[in-house]
Design an enzyme around this catalytic site. Structure first.
Site, PDB file in Angstrom:
ATOM      1  N   ARG A  88       0.791  -1.180  -0.057  1.00  0.00           N
ATOM      2  CA  ARG A  88       0.105   0.045   0.005  1.00  0.00           C
ATOM      3  C   ARG A  88       0.899   1.380   0.036  1.00  0.00           C
ATOM      4  O   ARG A  88       2.026   1.030   0.685  1.00  0.00           O
ATOM      5  CB  ARG A  88      -1.009   0.189   1.064  1.00  0.00           C
ATOM      6  CG  ARG A  88      -1.988  -1.057   1.148  1.00  0.00           C
ATOM      7  CD  ARG A  88      -3.152  -0.969   2.226  1.00  0.00           C
ATOM      8  NE  ARG A  88      -4.051  -1.973   2.189  1.00  0.00           N
ATOM      9  CZ  ARG A  88      -5.237  -1.909   1.621  1.00  0.00           C
ATOM     10  NH1 ARG A  88      -5.395  -0.611   1.008  1.00  0.00           N
ATOM     11  NH2 ARG A  88      -5.927  -2.853   1.708  1.00  0.00           N
ATOM     12  N   HIS A 102     -12.214  -2.075  -2.645  1.00  0.00           N
ATOM     13  CA  HIS A 102     -13.111  -1.148  -3.105  1.00  0.00           C
ATOM     14  C   HIS A 102     -13.670  -1.187  -4.638  1.00  0.00           C
ATOM     15  O   HIS A 102     -14.723  -1.226  -4.820  1.00  0.00           O
ATOM     16  CB  HIS A 102     -12.945   0.135  -2.603  1.00  0.00           C
ATOM     17  CG  HIS A 102     -12.920   0.416  -1.356  1.00  0.00           C
ATOM     18  ND1 HIS A 102     -12.184  -0.047   0.077  1.00  0.00           N
ATOM     19  CD2 HIS A 102     -13.712   1.381  -0.603  1.00  0.00           C
ATOM     20  CE1 HIS A 102     -12.695   0.360   1.205  1.00  0.00           C
ATOM     21  NE2 HIS A 102     -13.536   1.391   1.098  1.00  0.00           N
ATOM     22  N   ARG A 150      -9.259   6.260  -4.127  1.00  0.00           N
ATOM     23  CA  ARG A 150      -8.525   5.388  -3.286  1.00  0.00           C
ATOM     24  C   ARG A 150      -7.084   5.789  -3.306  1.00  0.00           C
ATOM     25  O   ARG A 150      -6.283   5.467  -2.411  1.00  0.00           O
ATOM     26  CB  ARG A 150      -8.567   3.869  -3.729  1.00  0.00           C
ATOM     27  CG  ARG A 150     -10.115   3.430  -3.706  1.00  0.00           C
ATOM     28  CD  ARG A 150     -10.668   3.426  -2.166  1.00  0.00           C
ATOM     29  NE  ARG A 150      -9.796   2.263  -1.708  1.00  0.00           N
ATOM     30  CZ  ARG A 150     -10.094   2.277  -0.268  1.00  0.00           C
ATOM     31  NH1 ARG A 150     -10.521   3.131   0.558  1.00  0.00           N
ATOM     32  NH2 ARG A 150      -9.336   1.392   0.419  1.00  0.00           N
ATOM     33  N   HIS A 205      -4.205   2.799  -2.202  1.00  0.00           N
ATOM     34  CA  HIS A 205      -3.939   2.025  -3.209  1.00  0.00           C
ATOM     35  C   HIS A 205      -3.018   2.382  -4.282  1.00  0.00           C
ATOM     36  O   HIS A 205      -3.099   3.814  -4.611  1.00  0.00           O
ATOM     37  CB  HIS A 205      -5.300   1.471  -3.750  1.00  0.00           C
ATOM     38  CG  HIS A 205      -5.861   0.256  -3.171  1.00  0.00           C
ATOM     39  ND1 HIS A 205      -5.390  -0.877  -2.933  1.00  0.00           N
ATOM     40  CD2 HIS A 205      -7.323   0.476  -2.664  1.00  0.00           C
ATOM     41  CE1 HIS A 205      -6.328  -1.492  -2.092  1.00  0.00           C
ATOM     42  NE2 HIS A 205      -7.439  -0.885  -1.852  1.00  0.00           N
TER      43      HIS A 205
END
Length: 361
Positions: free
Chosen positions: A86, A122, A175, A181
């Site tokens: 991440r 997501h 995101r 992300h």
């Protein structure tokens, strides 16, 4: 392997540059992008999207829940296997920048998710869920309309798919903006979500499975994920590596939430699988005649199912989180109860009201 690692590092660097640029272009965009990210939280599919859609069309509602279960299940297993980084912790761990400093990345209240990053949950869940919704609207409403010409039907259909694409782009940007992300993780999530949706909704035969088959499906979903975790441990892997990275590099401890851990997701989708099976095979479900539901009954069904979903959200907040096994067990039971209530209990209650009114008439 060296080449693959270098390629990943290059993709990470490019994405970090994009994230930093995005944050610099929209310095006051926290409220908007965090809001989009929260709107796209998969938990709302269980507590909002599913109850409302089931109230309007029970087959599509069940297909939607089945889709999100498969999407979350496959997403979790892929995350454990692919071990994606991440952005918010990678910039501190990488040596790719050598002597230069990496671009500055700002963290927000929704940044510090604790699971691995590939593919984006997501993006994957939202692409699957909204694919089902958009495709259903087109097939059940637009294509069957007697008021629209063939050209108008095509125009409306293309417009809806364009809006779908724009929404998925916005989810991906949100995101990335919050540094949860990388770009390729979001793109992969969208592609896999569409594949899941097309696969699950390609047939509705699975809806008519027996109760014993649903028990088996719930067990397979639960134990396949647990087996993946155990197998990784057995071969010397560390499925919990991402949690330690999150704890180490998250700017504020309060940004870390237990409901972003892989085992919370496991409790949610495995519980929902059991509840879905119990609901569609219940005796109450078989007694319900939805054809007799008038507009008033349908509105009542929507309200009560929506209320059940919101009550589930409240119960989730109230569940004690100090002891992991207690928290996950209660979450499993809570997520099993909601589909059963929405599919069986609430419609049967409305059914009895309609039947009693018919008798008095």
């Amino acid at each position: 392997m060296e080449t693959l690692t270098q390629q990943l590092e290059t993709m990470y660097q490019v994405s970090v540059g994009l994230i930093s640029t995005l944050q610099n272009i929209f310095p006051g965009g926290e409220e908007f992008f965090v809001g989009v990210s929260k709107f796209a939280d998969p938990k709302y599919v269980f507590t909002v999207h599913f109850p409302i859609l089931f109230s309007l069309h029970w087959v599509i509602g069940v297909q939607l829940l089945g889709t999100v279960i498969v999407a979350e299940w496959s997403n979790q297993i892929l995350k454990w296997l692919m071990k994606g980084e991440r952005p918010y912790w990678w910039v501190h761990e990488t040596k790719s920048y050598n002597a230069t400093l990496p671009p500055e990345i700002i963290q927000f209240s929704s940044t510090c998710e604790t699971g691995p990053g590939t593919p984006s949950g997501h993006s994957m869940v939202m692409s699957a869920v909204w694919y089902v919704i958009v495709n259903s609207v087109i097939q059940k409403v637009v294509r069957q309309s007697n008021r629209l010409t063939s050209f108008q039907k095509d125009f409306v259909s293309n417009s809806l798919w364009t809006i779908y694409g724009m929404f998925m782009m916005l989810v991906a940007l949100s995101r990335m903006y919050i540094a949860a992300h990388f770009l390729h993780q979001c793109v992969l999530g969208v592609a896999l979500g569409i594949i899941v949706a097309r696969t699950v909704c390609g047939s509705s035969k699975w809806i008519n499975m027996s109760r014993s088959s649903w028990y088996g499906a719930s067990a397979i979903v639960l134990f396949s994920a647990l087996s993946t975790y155990v197998c990784l441990l057995a071969v010397g892997g560390d499925p919990a590596w991402s949690i330690r990275r999150a704890v180490r590099w998250c700017a504020k401890r309060e940004y870390i939430h237990v409901d972003t851990t892989p085992f919370y997701s496991l409790a949610r989708y495995s519980g929902a699988t059991l509840g879905l099976g119990l609901g569609v095979t219940s005796s109450a479900m078989k007694k319900i005649d939805r054809s007799k539901f008038n507009m008033k009954a349908t509105i009542g069904l929507i309200f009560l199912c929506f209320l059940a979903g919101k009550m589930t959200e409240v119960a989730h907040v109230l569940i004690p989180k100090e002891i992991d096994i207690v928290f996950y067990t209660l979450e499993f039971l809570l997520n099993a109860a909601l589909p059963y209530v929405v599919i069986s209990s609430v419609p049967y209650f409305i059914h009895l009201g309609v039947a009693n009114k018919s008798k008095r008439s």
